[in-house]
Design a protein around this motif. Structure first.
Motif, short mmCIF file in Angstrom:
data_model
loop_
_atom_site.label_atom_id
_atom_site.label_comp_id
_atom_site.label_asym_id
_atom_site.label_seq_id
_atom_site.Cartn_x
_atom_site.Cartn_y
_atom_site.Cartn_z
N SER A 9 2.82 106.87 35.77
CA SER A 9 2.04 105.65 35.57
C SER A 9 2.80 104.41 36.02
CB SER A 9 1.67 105.50 34.08
OG SER A 9 0.96 104.29 33.87
N GLU A 77 -3.23 100.89 28.24
CA GLU A 77 -2.02 101.51 27.69
C GLU A 77 -2.25 102.12 26.31
OE1 GLU A 77 0.73 101.97 29.29
OE2 GLU A 77 0.69 100.53 30.95
N SER A 95 5.97 106.80 32.21
CA SER A 95 5.57 105.42 32.46
C SER A 95 6.72 104.70 33.15
CB SER A 95 5.23 104.70 31.15
OG SER A 95 4.92 103.34 31.38
#
Length: 376
Positions: A9, A77, A95
């Motif tokens: 991500s 998120e 992430s």
């Protein structure tokens, strides 16, 4: 064998060094042996930021609204990504942009490259860069949300690891130190450097600071030092800085205040190849920044074996490591920096002793070692 899904991500990464992090990561994964056992899903701001044809083994999902407002970013998120993780039966979530999303009980890790929580608050920044000022105050709390859910927290330097351990109460073996991979300067630039130095007048010295104008980059200490130098005779020092005043209010303020100094050249933002050209042509690098997650120009410029004037701060000493041609200075002391310029002009520089950092485990070099640790 059914492949497992891994999410990478980076929906908030859209420019500069942070964008290069996700590009480097995906470039590695695309041709790695991991594609035999895993499907990789990249969550990005816009597909147009990538040449998706070069990533045949990566599936891209774009989130163009992710930078429209913090409402969208927080929604993705902490709400939407939990749903996405379940729909795609995600095995592991990485992430790459500081925030730890809510993805339930799925194993996850976060790459933390923003060190603004450790920057000293300067009230003048409210005028010069108000967004960055309030963002800095808020960022520590963004880091803190869900951070203990991570299997690993990834940082670039040892001093950041110590700060994270103290600030967020993380376990030492939970924080991976992963220095960035440094671009190897091509031989033609290194060879050109020797030619340029040989051609140059021995009494004239040119120093270079490649930067983007942020207040923590501390450009004004160079300007103040050069203002002091402008009053001296028989000292021929020139400094090139990659701003021209058009970038933001901070840059405009600096250029308007110091453009009268003839030996201070504001050359504007330049491309990567042009940075290497200036590395070749200059006599030394100045790096007065007060805060960096690494400080890439330091690692790049070391390959030229020329003098560097560098902030006497933990991040800089760690990045410089062992190097024979560095002078550290107080980043708030323009007089000290001007004395280094004078010594450089007189060929009387006294370099500081340095040593390479001894890293604690867990420590990795490169994406291969990092993923081997993340998903073992």
């Amino acid at each position: 064998m059914v492949k497992k899904n891994i999410v990478i991500s980076g929906i908030n990464l859209f420019e500069g060094g942070t964008l290069s992090i996700i590009k480097d990561c995906l470039t590695f994964l695309n041709t790695s042996n991991y594609v035999k056992n895993y499907n990789f899903i990249a969550l990005v701001h816009k597909n147009s930021l990538f040449d998706t044809r070069e990533y045949m083994n990566i599936r891209f999902i774009e989130f163009p609204k992710s930078r429209k407002s913090y409402f969208y970013r927080l929604y993705y998120e902490y709400i939407y990504f939990n749903k996405l993780a379940k729909e795609h039966q995600v095995f592991f979530w990485l992430s790459l942009h500081d925030m730890t999303p809510n993805v339930g009980t799925i194993p996850q890790a976060v790459y933390c490259h923003n060190v603004t929580p450790f920057n000293t608050v300067n009230l003048s920044d409210i005028y010069l860069q108000p967004v960055q000022f309030f963002f800095r105050l808020f960022y520590k709390y963004l880091y803190q949300i869900n951070i203990k859910r991570n299997k690993f927290v990834i940082v670039q330097q040892l001093w950041i690891k110590h700060q994270f351990k103290e600030m967020f109460g993380l376990k030492e073996n939970q924080i991976i130190t992963a220095p960035p991979e440094i671009t190897k300067i091509t031989q033609r630039f290194l060879e050109k450097s020797n030619i340029e130095i040989a051609k140059k007048e021995p009494t004239r010295k040119v120093f270079f600071f490649p930067t983007f104008p942020r207040t923590f980059k501390n450009i004004e200490v160079i300007c103040k030092a050069m203002e002091l130098m402008s009053k001296l005779k028989n000292i021929d020092i020139n400094v090139m800085i990659t701003i021209d005043g058009s970038e933001n209010k901070y840059a405009k303020t600096i250029v308007e205040k110091y453009q009268h100094i003839k030996t201070l050249k504001f050359i504007g933002l330049i491309k990567r190849e042009e940075v290497y050209e200036y590395y070749s042509k200059c006599d030394g690098l100045i790096f007065p920044s007060k805060l960096e997650s690494w400080g890439l120009p330091l690692s790049e410029f070391k390959q030229f074996n020329k003098p560097m004037f560098v902030s006497n701060l933990p991040y800089a000493k760690e990045t410089v490591g062992h190097y024979d041609f560095v002078c550290f200075f107080n980043p708030d002391d323009a007089v000290q920096l001007s004395k280094l310029f004078i010594n450089a002009a007189k060929n009387k520089l006294l370099f500081h002793e340095t040593k390479a950092v001894q890293y604690e485990q867990p420590f990795v070099k490169g994406w291969n070692e990092l993923f081997a640790l993340l998903i073992k």
